[in-house]
Enzyme design. Structure first.
Site, short mmCIF file in Angstrom:
data_model
loop_
_atom_site.label_atom_id
_atom_site.label_comp_id
_atom_site.label_asym_id
_atom_site.label_seq_id
_atom_site.Cartn_x
_atom_site.Cartn_y
_atom_site.Cartn_z
N ASP A 203 37.39 48.03 44.54
CA ASP A 203 38.14 47.26 43.25
C ASP A 203 39.48 47.83 43.30
O ASP A 203 39.57 49.13 43.10
CB ASP A 203 37.40 47.45 41.99
CG ASP A 203 38.04 46.60 40.71
OD1 ASP A 203 37.58 45.59 40.45
OD2 ASP A 203 39.09 47.17 39.99
N ILE A 204 40.80 46.81 43.14
CA ILE A 204 42.05 47.51 43.10
C ILE A 204 42.16 48.10 41.88
O ILE A 204 41.82 47.46 40.92
CB ILE A 204 43.11 46.47 43.31
CG1 ILE A 204 42.83 45.89 44.85
CG2 ILE A 204 44.39 46.76 43.04
CD1 ILE A 204 43.70 44.56 44.73
N GLU A 246 39.94 41.05 42.10
CA GLU A 246 40.17 42.07 42.84
C GLU A 246 39.18 42.64 43.64
O GLU A 246 39.68 43.82 43.99
CB GLU A 246 41.30 42.87 42.21
CG GLU A 246 40.41 43.48 40.93
CD GLU A 246 40.59 42.85 39.67
OE1 GLU A 246 40.34 43.57 38.66
OE2 GLU A 246 40.54 41.55 39.68
#
Length: 328
Positions: A203-204, A246
């Site tokens: 996950d960003i 994301e």
């Protein structure tokens, strides 16, 4: 209203996005001499021949996913006596309070088929007459060539639709649907061979801040670049996909716990040290490795749990489920 719905002049079937029948009206039951107990909870393809299942897969699913509806699809369903029933079929996708389903309407085409048979017979007679003339034969040959070209175009279109149905439109990576099918396949292979595989979910970090600060077009460029990094980093046999938003997922075959941690750490550093125009971008990663007590869904849940721990412990880190107690 319930009685009117049940006796509509067309068959009505509600199915899940996986194709399982949720509800059906009496008109559809009468159409094929079915019983409700024989249909509800079964797959809609259970009333189709193999040929019509193929049509259903190559046309219905891609168009539902791309457009949310399918109009005037011509197929045959099988009655309880095995007899083909030609129908004109429409479907529309709905999402109500997070519950996804597809409403389908079936119109019996019995009389239309009779008319079409009469038209085809008349056409055959005309074609036989035309064959007697050289100019008519030449025209037919040209029409045949055009038909072959249209068939080739249709094959290319169906191939494109199949690709689009499993591809993320923004990044060009595989999409969630493709990933879930691959995960199921890896799990079944693991059951048969005991050869492990590992799953990474990333996950960003603070991606919402990126969108809020720089705008969604720049956020999209970050997603595209991360997809490029993943594509270059992993091998051809690895499965890389955009899971949603994301979040990205990777299946690494034939990798144990320690090696999967090393791979994830190298990936984390590659992303952190990449040249990002808006400053440093980092990711949090959760990793799990298959074991005999897993299912395909539990593997996914465990990796997601590890991702949550990485984010809770400060982000920009890798967590493998081997270090989790599962009592948190």
């Amino acid at each position: 209203m319930e009685e009117r719905w049940n006796t509509l002049p067309c068959g009505y079937v509600s199915i899940s996005t996986q194709g399982l029948i949720i509800d059906v009206n009496q008109t559809f039951l009468d159409m094929g001499n079915y019983t409700r107990s024989n249909l509800v909870s079964n797959h809609i393809e259970s009333v189709m021949s193999i040929a019509n299942k193929l049509i259903f897969h190559t046309y219905f699913y891609p168009f539902i996913q791309l457009n949310g509806h399918v109009d005037e699809m011509y197929i045959s369903i099988k009655g309880s006596n095995g007899k083909d029933i030609p129908v004109l079929f429409n479907g529309k996708y709905y999402n109500e309070d997070g519950v996804e389903f597809i409403d389908c309407v079936f119109v019996h085409l019995g009389k239309r088929i009779d008319y079409e048979q009469e038209i085809r017979l008349a056409k055959q007679q005309i074609e036989e007459a035309y064959r007697e003339k050289n100019d008519a034969l030449a025209k037919m040959e040209r029409l045949h060539l055009e038909l072959e070209q249209k068939q080739e175009e249709l094959i290319k279109l169906n191939t494109l639709l199949a690709v689009l149905s499993t591809t993320d439109g923004l990044t060009g990576l595989n999409n969630r649907r493709f990933f879930m099918e691959k995960l199921k396949g890896f799990y079944l292979t693991y059951q048969q061979t005991n050869i492990p595989f590992s799953l990474l979910i990333m996950d960003i970090d603070h991606f919402k801040l990126v969108n809020d600060t720089w705008g969604h077009p720049i956020g999209d460029q970050v997603l595209i670049k991360l997809a490029q990094i993943l594509t270059e980093f992993f091998q051809k046999e690895d499965v890389v996909a955009r899971y949603g938003g994301e979040e990205f997922v990777v299946i690494i075959p034939v990798e144990g716990e320690e090696e999967s941690i090393k791979v994830a750490e190298r990936l984390r550093m590659a992303i952190q040290t990449a040249d990002w125009e808006i400053g440093e971008i980092t990711v949090s990663i959760g990793v799990t490795t298959s074991n005999p007590n897993d299912t395909d869904l539990s593997i996914l849940a465990k990796a997601d749990k590890a991702l949550y721990v990485s984010k809770a412990n400060g982000r920009n880190r890798v967590t493998h489920t081997k270090y989790l107690s599962y009592t948190e």
